[in-house]
Design a protein around this motif. Structure first.
Motif, short mmCIF file in Angstrom:
data_model
loop_
_atom_site.label_atom_id
_atom_site.label_comp_id
_atom_site.label_asym_id
_atom_site.label_seq_id
_atom_site.Cartn_x
_atom_site.Cartn_y
_atom_site.Cartn_z
N ASP A 176 0.88 -1.16 0.00
CA ASP A 176 0.00 0.00 0.00
C ASP A 176 0.93 1.22 0.00
O ASP A 176 1.50 1.57 1.03
CB ASP A 176 -0.89 -0.04 1.25
CG ASP A 176 -1.73 1.22 1.42
OD1 ASP A 176 -1.39 2.26 0.83
OD2 ASP A 176 -2.73 1.17 2.16
N GLN A 179 0.70 6.54 0.86
CA GLN A 179 1.40 7.69 1.46
C GLN A 179 2.74 7.96 0.78
O GLN A 179 3.27 9.06 0.87
CB GLN A 179 1.64 7.45 2.95
CG GLN A 179 0.38 7.50 3.80
CD GLN A 179 -0.22 8.90 3.89
OE1 GLN A 179 0.49 9.91 3.86
NE2 GLN A 179 -1.53 8.97 3.99
N SER A 199 -3.13 6.50 -4.45
CA SER A 199 -4.35 7.30 -4.49
C SER A 199 -4.00 8.74 -4.80
O SER A 199 -3.11 9.33 -4.17
CB SER A 199 -5.04 7.22 -3.13
OG SER A 199 -6.18 8.04 -3.11
N LYS A 202 -3.63 12.06 -2.32
CA LYS A 202 -2.56 12.20 -1.34
C LYS A 202 -1.34 12.91 -1.96
O LYS A 202 -0.34 13.10 -1.27
CB LYS A 202 -2.16 10.83 -0.78
CG LYS A 202 -3.31 10.04 -0.13
CD LYS A 202 -3.79 10.63 1.17
CE LYS A 202 -5.00 9.93 1.76
NZ LYS A 202 -4.74 8.66 2.42
#
Ligand SMILES: *Cc1c(COP(=O)(O)O)cnc(C)c1O
Length: 395
Positions: A176, A179, A199, A202
């Motif tokens: 993931d 961040q 994403s 971010k």
């Protein structure tokens, strides 16, 4: 002064991203699945965006699937690797205790469906090791999923080493990277990453746009069923404005990555030094091995929620734990995994910066925060007990 210091929750859309999006609303509004020219113009935009993400990740365009965000990409990645594993009789998954809930709650669902999940403990510095991963892998392990950088404490995981361990063991490695994307260098080949989620919101892209990278040969299972968009693996008319804005934002963030990190790192370190100078406070996560814009500190004897409200009254937008958990009274699972006692975890503050912040804003935060902490301690019965020695200090 107004200071937005909650960029780990979401960011402002950049001018570049907005400029890329605007034509997609009223000029290039065709459906990419349509055979006519307006549709084909939209299909070209979609292909360009896919190409940008692929190039910046060192992947191939066909390895990029657009989703509705990081959460959906995480869900689809885990479900795909699990389905592949189940077909081979492998139903064991390795992850960590401080993943985002998009990972942890998907793992809960998979556990109910018969998968066995091992969650690695988090060492005191907030960095899991490749040795931990290696020790947890079994012959029936089908997936290792470890986040690239933690969303609360910002610590950066040894992705290359974990990738190597997984490659040697023949286990799919998902990360993931929500961040990390746009903030840290990512090369899916060099890092042996098989699947990755990111994403757009971010890194100064729009909300509602995510990417799932899946190495060629790893079949995806659908989370959303319907039309044949995204090579049949993610149904629904593509969010062309969002995808184009996300691609432009990613291109911009990657191009400016070093410059942004060089700007943010001293600001971060100044905040860390100023906040940890407040008595009975502690930095969460390693001081250096963390995202350039992440600061996360616990203050003993105060409630994070009260701190946030007083900061907001001073024009400062910050967070305590993650946005998803701050609606509840449970302390952050990340801080608990890091070994912070409940009372201490409740007094956490996350300040997450972006290149839109300024040095003056950092000085402003440092000028108001110590007084707010003192004020909250003055009115706290718990602090009274600590100071009277009727309760031992934990920090
Ligand atoms: C924000 C975030 C997500 C969720 O992404 P959305 O696009 O908001 O669904 C997942 N993982 C991490 C680490 C995040 O920070």
């Amino acid at each position: 002064m107004r200071v937005y210091a909650d960029n780990a929750a979401t960011t402002a859309v950049s001018q570049t991203a907005l400029a890329a999006m605007l034509p997609c609303f009223q000029e290039i509004y065709g459906n990419p699945s349509s055979l006519h020219s307006p549709g084909q113009r939209a299909a070209e935009k979609l292909a360009e965006a896919r190409e940008i993400f692929a190039r910046r990740l060192n992947a191939e365009p066909r390895e990029i699937t657009f989703t509705s965000g990081g959460s959906e990409a995480d869900n689809q990645a885990l479900r795909s690797a699990a389905a592949l594993g189940a077909r081979k009789g492998k139903k064991h998954i390795v992850s960590t205790k401080f993943e985002h809930h998009a990972i942890l709650h998907t793992l809960d669902a998979l556990a109910k469906e018969g998968f066995e999940v091992t969650l690695l403990d988090i060492p005191p510095d907030g960095v899991v090791t490749a040795e931990q991963v290696k020790a947890a892998i079994r012959p029936d392990t089908c997936l290792v999923t470890v986040m690239f950088a933690n969303n609360e404490i910002g610590t950066i995981q040894p992705i290359i080493e974990i990738g190597e361990v997984c490659r040697e063991a023949g286990v799919i490695f998902h990360t993931d990277a929500v961040q990390a994307a746009g903030h840290l260098p990512i090369d899916v080949q060099a890092m042996h990453i098989d699947m990755l989620s990111l994403s757009a919101h971010k890194f100064h892209g729009p909300k509602g746009v995510g990417v799932l990278y899946a190495r060629r040969g790893i079949p995806l299972v659908n989370v959303i069923y319907g039309g044949a968009q995204e090579r049949g693996k993610r149904a629904g008319t593509e969010n062309i404005p969002g995808i184009c804005g996300g691609a432009a934002a990613f291109d911009e963030a990657c191009a400016n990555m070093e410059k942004n990190a060089a700007f943010l790192t001293p600001l971060r370190d100044k905040l860390i030094a100023g906040l940890t100078a407040i008595p009975h406070s502690i930095l969460n996560g390693d001081a250096k091995r963390r995202l350039p814009g992440n600061v996360n500190v616990c203050f003993e004897g105060i409630e994070g929620e009260s701190l946030l409200l007083l900061l907001d009254a001073k024009g400062i937008a910050a967070s305590s734990g993650s946005a998803c958990t701050s609606g509840s009274l449970d302390p952050s699972h990340v801080l608990l995994a890091l070994g912070r006692p409940h009372e201490v975890a409740h007094g956490s503050l996350r300040l997450s910066l972006s290149e839109y912040n300024t040095a003056e804003e950092i000085d402003y935060i440092l000028s108001v925060l110590p007084d707010i902490v003192s004020y909250l301690r003055d009115i706290s019965p718990v602090w009274d007990e600590l100071e009277q020695g009727r309760r031992p200090h934990l920090l």
